[in-house]
Structure formats: structure tokens, C-alpha cells
Scaffold this motif. Structure first.
Motif, PDB file in Angstrom:
ATOM      1  N   THR A 160     -22.915 -27.777  19.339  1.00  0.00           N
ATOM      2  CA  THR A 160     -21.926 -28.739  18.831  1.00  0.00           C
ATOM      3  C   THR A 160     -22.478 -30.160  18.872  1.00  0.00           C
ATOM      4  OG1 THR A 160     -20.151 -27.302  19.608  1.00  0.00           O
ATOM      5  CG2 THR A 160     -19.582 -29.588  19.150  1.00  0.00           C
ATOM      6  N   ARG A 161     -23.148 -30.504  19.951  1.00  0.00           N
ATOM      7  CA  ARG A 161     -23.687 -31.856  20.116  1.00  0.00           C
ATOM      8  C   ARG A 161     -24.730 -32.189  19.052  1.00  0.00           C
ATOM      9  NH1 ARG A 161     -27.537 -34.709  23.593  1.00  0.00           N
ATOM     10  NH2 ARG A 161     -28.505 -32.759  24.231  1.00  0.00           N
ATOM     11  N   HIS A 162     -25.449 -31.192  18.560  1.00  0.00           N
ATOM     12  CA  HIS A 162     -26.542 -31.435  17.628  1.00  0.00           C
ATOM     13  C   HIS A 162     -26.191 -31.147  16.171  1.00  0.00           C
ATOM     14  CE1 HIS A 162     -28.752 -31.328  21.442  1.00  0.00           C
ATOM     15  NE2 HIS A 162     -29.582 -32.140  20.831  1.00  0.00           N
ATOM     16  N   GLN A 163     -24.944 -30.886  15.855  1.00  0.00           N
ATOM     17  CA  GLN A 163     -24.573 -30.545  14.481  1.00  0.00           C
ATOM     18  C   GLN A 163     -24.934 -31.627  13.471  1.00  0.00           C
ATOM     19  OE1 GLN A 163     -23.057 -27.571  12.927  1.00  0.00           O
ATOM     20  NE2 GLN A 163     -24.287 -27.074  14.710  1.00  0.00           N
ATOM     21  N   ARG A 164     -24.604 -32.860  13.764  1.00  0.00           N
ATOM     22  CA  ARG A 164     -24.874 -33.952  12.824  1.00  0.00           C
ATOM     23  C   ARG A 164     -26.373 -34.085  12.580  1.00  0.00           C
ATOM     24  NH1 ARG A 164     -26.193 -38.966  13.403  1.00  0.00           N
ATOM     25  NH2 ARG A 164     -25.851 -38.972  15.640  1.00  0.00           N
ATOM     26  N   ARG A 165     -27.148 -33.992  13.655  1.00  0.00           N
ATOM     27  CA  ARG A 165     -28.601 -34.095  13.525  1.00  0.00           C
ATOM     28  C   ARG A 165     -29.190 -32.928  12.741  1.00  0.00           C
ATOM     29  NH1 ARG A 165     -32.218 -34.944  18.689  1.00  0.00           N
ATOM     30  NH2 ARG A 165     -30.605 -35.887  19.909  1.00  0.00           N
ATOM     31  N   LEU A 166     -28.702 -31.720  13.008  1.00  0.00           N
ATOM     32  CA  LEU A 166     -29.201 -30.550  12.281  1.00  0.00           C
ATOM     33  C   LEU A 166     -28.914 -30.666  10.792  1.00  0.00           C
ATOM     34  CD1 LEU A 166     -28.309 -27.628  14.696  1.00  0.00           C
ATOM     35  CD2 LEU A 166     -30.598 -28.238  13.877  1.00  0.00           C
ATOM     36  N   ARG A 167     -27.718 -31.080  10.467  1.00  0.00           N
ATOM     37  CA  ARG A 167     -27.375 -31.246   9.054  1.00  0.00           C
ATOM     38  C   ARG A 167     -28.254 -32.325   8.425  1.00  0.00           C
ATOM     39  NH1 ARG A 167     -24.693 -33.677   5.213  1.00  0.00           N
ATOM     40  NH2 ARG A 167     -23.463 -32.484   3.728  1.00  0.00           N
ATOM     41  N   GLY A 168     -28.505 -33.400   9.173  1.00  0.00           N
ATOM     42  CA  GLY A 168     -29.376 -34.457   8.684  1.00  0.00           C
ATOM     43  C   GLY A 168     -30.794 -33.969   8.434  1.00  0.00           C
ATOM     44  N   LEU A 169     -31.294 -33.133   9.318  1.00  0.00           N
ATOM     45  CA  LEU A 169     -32.631 -32.570   9.125  1.00  0.00           C
ATOM     46  C   LEU A 169     -32.681 -31.749   7.847  1.00  0.00           C
ATOM     47  CD1 LEU A 169     -35.496 -31.721   9.988  1.00  0.00           C
ATOM     48  CD2 LEU A 169     -34.440 -29.945  11.397  1.00  0.00           C
ATOM     49  N   VAL A 170     -31.710 -30.876   7.667  1.00  0.00           N
ATOM     50  CA  VAL A 170     -31.675 -30.041   6.457  1.00  0.00           C
ATOM     51  C   VAL A 170     -31.546 -30.925   5.217  1.00  0.00           C
ATOM     52  CG1 VAL A 170     -30.392 -28.233   5.236  1.00  0.00           C
ATOM     53  CG2 VAL A 170     -30.782 -28.032   7.698  1.00  0.00           C
ATOM     54  N   ARG A 171     -30.719 -31.964   5.304  1.00  0.00           N
ATOM     55  CA  ARG A 171     -30.525 -32.875   4.176  1.00  0.00           C
ATOM     56  C   ARG A 171     -31.819 -33.604   3.822  1.00  0.00           C
ATOM     57  NH1 ARG A 171     -26.369 -36.272   5.874  1.00  0.00           N
ATOM     58  NH2 ARG A 171     -27.921 -37.786   6.460  1.00  0.00           N
ATOM     59  N   CYS A 172     -32.641 -33.920   4.818  1.00  0.00           N
ATOM     60  CA  CYS A 172     -33.929 -34.577   4.549  1.00  0.00           C
ATOM     61  C   CYS A 172     -34.898 -33.657   3.819  1.00  0.00           C
ATOM     62  CB  CYS A 172     -34.579 -35.031   5.855  1.00  0.00           C
ATOM     63  SG  CYS A 172     -33.831 -36.475   6.580  1.00  0.00           S
ATOM     64  N   LEU A 173     -34.733 -32.368   3.979  1.00  0.00           N
ATOM     65  CA  LEU A 173     -35.699 -31.412   3.449  1.00  0.00           C
ATOM     66  C   LEU A 173     -35.301 -30.798   2.111  1.00  0.00           C
ATOM     67  CD1 LEU A 173     -36.551 -29.605   6.797  1.00  0.00           C
ATOM     68  CD2 LEU A 173     -37.852 -31.414   5.652  1.00  0.00           C
ATOM     69  N   LEU A 174     -34.051 -30.948   1.715  1.00  0.00           N
ATOM     70  CA  LEU A 174     -33.572 -30.340   0.472  1.00  0.00           C
ATOM     71  C   LEU A 174     -32.928 -31.386  -0.425  1.00  0.00           C
ATOM     72  CD1 LEU A 174     -31.971 -27.108   1.958  1.00  0.00           C
ATOM     73  CD2 LEU A 174     -34.150 -27.284   0.738  1.00  0.00           C
ATOM     74  N   PHE A 175     -32.968 -31.159  -1.725  1.00  0.00           N
ATOM     75  CA  PHE A 175     -32.419 -32.107  -2.691  1.00  0.00           C
ATOM     76  C   PHE A 175     -30.938 -31.874  -2.970  1.00  0.00           C
ATOM     77  CE2 PHE A 175     -36.916 -31.902  -4.031  1.00  0.00           C
ATOM     78  CZ  PHE A 175     -37.237 -33.223  -3.835  1.00  0.00           C
ATOM     79  N   ASP A 176     -30.596 -30.654  -3.268  1.00  0.00           N
ATOM     80  CA  ASP A 176     -29.275 -30.307  -3.760  1.00  0.00           C
ATOM     81  C   ASP A 176     -28.270 -30.200  -2.609  1.00  0.00           C
ATOM     82  OD1 ASP A 176     -27.118 -28.268  -4.536  1.00  0.00           O
ATOM     83  OD2 ASP A 176     -28.070 -28.706  -6.467  1.00  0.00           O
TER      84      ASP A 176
END
Length: 176
Positions: A16-32
Motif C-alpha cells: 500500500t505504501r508503495h502504490q503511487r511509486r509503483l504506478r509512477g515507475l510503470v508510467r515512466c516505462l509505457l506510453f499508453d
């Protein structure tokens, strides 16, 4: 899943604590954005499936990042030649950079939240209007009965004030 309730609770707290960061990582790596949401969900499902493998007291963020990188790579392989995708080495380099900057990014986010709370109500409302769903400068200007240029300039000044506030807070804490 882990068999011990205490271990499961710690795992879920870290997840739960790392959700925002995990989503940010995925967002940095994908376009769509649809791909981001799909892969982020895949990351969470995979992390939950592998909860029993996580060792309490170890670096959850590093472990979760490796799972996220693998999920992004799997997704990109599935896309194949359908769309433009980064090669694996570039994805690895970007993911490592995001992973290393995680704690500083978290601190910047906390500082921004504190600075936002200090903004006068009308300025905070203007930001909420601008960054709300389906919002445009033209719509905001019409709602406020102000020229678009005036709204744009006000937002520019608010952003500048927020940046200065965040930088002051981080400097006071010795965070760069």
C-alpha cells in the motif's frame, strides 16, 4: 500468500505504501495510459501472488521494482511490433533511475502536499479546476469570467510559488 498474519500485514502495508511509486515507475516505462493501468494491475496481482517470497525486513521497493520491470517487459514483448516500445536495456536503465530516486520523489511529493495546504483557497481551487478531469483553460476562463491569458498567468505564478515552497522545504531538510 504468507502463512503468518503478521507477515501478511507487513507485506500489505508495504504494498500500500508503495502504490503511487509503483504506478509512477510503470508510467515512466509505457506510453499508453491504458497500458499503464493494465500493467500496474498485473504488477499488483503478481506481487500478491508472490507475497510469500517477500522477506520481512528487506527492501520491498527494490523487490517490487524488479517485479514491475518484468511485467513491463512481458507487456512490451506481447505488443511486439504493434507499437513503438523501448528496448529492454533502455527500460532497465529507466527503471533503475526511478528506483533510485524513489525516496527523494516521495519526499518531494510530501513537500508539495504541505505547500498545497498552505495555498489560499481560491488558488487551490484554481489548481483543482485545472488538473481535474476534462478540464481546459478555456473552460476555466469561461467559468471564472476571466480571459484565458489571465488564467494561464495566474496558474504560472501559482506553480512558481509551489516550486519555490517545495525547494525551500527540501533544502531545510537537506534533500536535493
Amino acid at each position: 500468500m504468507t502463512s503468518e498474519p503478521r507477515e501478511l500485514e507487513e507485506f500489505l502495508r508495504e504494498l500500500t505504501r508503495h502504490q503511487r511509486r509503483l504506478r509512477g515507475l510503470v508510467r515512466c516505462l509505457l506510453f499508453d495510459s491504458r497500458d499503464v493501468e493494465d500493467v500496474w494491475q498485473d504488477v499488483n496481482v503478481t506481487l500478491l501472488r508472490k507475497a510469500g517470497e517477500f522477506q520481512a525486513g528487506t527492501d520491498f521497493w527494490a523487490w517490487a521494482c524488479s517485479v514491475a520491470r518484468y511485467q513491463v517487459l512481458t507487456h512490451c514483448r506481447r505488443l511486439g511490433r504493434d507499437r513503438l516500445v523501448f528496448d529492454e536495456e533502455l527500460l532497465r536503465l529507466i527503471a533503475e533511475e526511478v528506483e533510485q530516486r524513489g525516496p527523494v520523489s516521495d519526499r518531494r511529493h510530501e513537500a508539495l502536499q504541505q505547500c498545497l495546504e498552505k495555498l489560499p483557497g481560491p488558488q487551490r481551487q484554481l489548481l483543482e479546476m485545472r488538473y481535474g478531469p476534462d478540464s481546459s483553460l478555456e473552460q476555466i476562463a469561461a467559468t471564472l469570467a476571466r480571459p484565458v491569458g489571465s488564467v494561464r498567468q495566474t496558474l504560472y505564478r501559482i506553480r512558481g510559488a509551489l516550486l519555490a515552497c517545495v525547494e525551500r522545504r527540501l533544502a531545510a531538510e537537506g534533500v536535493s
